[in-house]
Design an enzyme around this catalytic site. Structure first.
Site, short mmCIF file in Angstrom:
data_model
loop_
_atom_site.label_atom_id
_atom_site.label_comp_id
_atom_site.label_asym_id
_atom_site.label_seq_id
_atom_site.Cartn_x
_atom_site.Cartn_y
_atom_site.Cartn_z
CB SER A 175 -15.67 65.06 25.19
OG SER A 175 -15.81 65.39 26.44
CG ASP A 229 -19.35 59.34 29.86
OD1 ASP A 229 -18.46 60.18 30.56
OD2 ASP A 229 -19.12 60.07 28.61
CG HIS A 264 -15.50 60.70 28.93
ND1 HIS A 264 -16.88 61.42 28.19
CD2 HIS A 264 -14.73 61.82 28.73
CE1 HIS A 264 -16.72 62.54 27.72
NE2 HIS A 264 -15.25 62.86 27.99
#
Length: 286
Positions: A175, A229, A264
């Site tokens: 991320s 995501d 995610h």
């Protein structure tokens, strides 16, 4: 898909305030190979992964974090892996033994704690401020470059003090950590061994390609992204990969792997592919 780690997404209540964090849940494996989880902030058992002697403190170069010495053999390569927003080095510590990287020092820096605009000014570990989850949002250029400088200082220390060739230093992250590590990889004057990113994106896209040193004629970039995501959008990940290919061809190899049904998070299949890639990049005969 069985997620190994997941995120606190928008809508998660924390101290009566809705906050976004891309901090992964710690994952561990018991003797039967089953997955168990524990959330950030809970008590953790230490992960001992050294070949003798004491483990370096922090990120081994004066900053916060954790450093794991090679499971066996001499320190011949280095992986520098950056966590996501709201996480710390602890969030990835349990993953280190599962990478099975012999002769590789693994450095997990922890970001400074700063106010994050996206989270109403709440203070948390972050590599830079985040104003919005939109791919067209204003970026905290100063914060990004400050974190990039820190990572490149770690790289320099590994090369100059530890004697590790630049080609045997790998950068990566999850991320926001991946976004910072990718910037550091592209801007480095040294020909680093590769970049691996999970659920991440290309930041500062209007300027970053002009900063890639002309001496960097080749490189390796491997990206994985879940098609569900809803934090760092899948479209954003695809677009980042395309920009990298368009601007770094033909010298840089850029691979992008879609992980079906993954949000995610990190799942077993994706992690196994990451492990295989890192093992190939850090092989002694490279």
């Amino acid at each position: 898909m069985q997620p190994l780690s997941s995120a606190l997404l928008p809508g998660t209540a924390l101290s009566a305030t809705t906050l976004f964090c891309s901090s992964a849940l710690v994952f561990r494996f018991n003797t039967l190979g089953r997955r168990s989880k524990q959330t950030l902030g809970s008590k953790r058992r230490g992960v001992h992964w050294s070949c003798g002697g004491s483990m370096p403190r922090g990120d081994a170069h004066g900053g916060a974090g954790k450093t794991f010495e090679p499971l066996r053999g001499k320190h011949r390569s280095t992986l520098i892996w950056l966590h996501g927003l709201g996480d710390t080095a602890d969030g990835w510590s349990s993953a280190v033994p599962e990478l099975r990287l012999s002769s590789t020092r693994v450095i997990l820096p922890t970001a400074d704690t700063i106010p994050v605009t996206l989270n109403f000014g709440a203070r948390m570990p972050a590599w830079a401020d985040i104003y919005s989850l939109s791919e067209h949002a204003r970026e905290d250029r100063e914060g990004i470059l400050r974190s990039v400088s820190r990572i490149l200082n770690i790289v320099e220390g590994e090369c100059s003090r530890e004697g590790i060739p630049a080609e045997r230093i790998i950068l990566g992250g999850f991320s926001q950590g991946g976004a910072i590590a990718l910037q550091a990889y592209l801007r480095s004057e040294r020909p680093l061994g590769g970049f691996a990113g999970l659920s991440t994106w290309l930041a500062l896209r209007s300027e970053v390609f002009a900063t890639v040193p002309k001496s960097r004629r080749q490189g390796r970039i491997a990206l994985w992204h879940g098609d569900r995501d809803d934090v760092v959008s899948y479209h954003w990940g695809v677009q980042s990969a395309e920009l990298l290919r368009q601007n770094l061809a033909p010298g840089f190899e850029v691979s992008f792997r879609t992980v079906q049904g993954l949000s995610h998070a990190v799942d077993r299949e994706e992690f196994a592919e990451l492990r295989k890639t890192l093992q190939e990049w850090t092989r002694e005969d490279q």
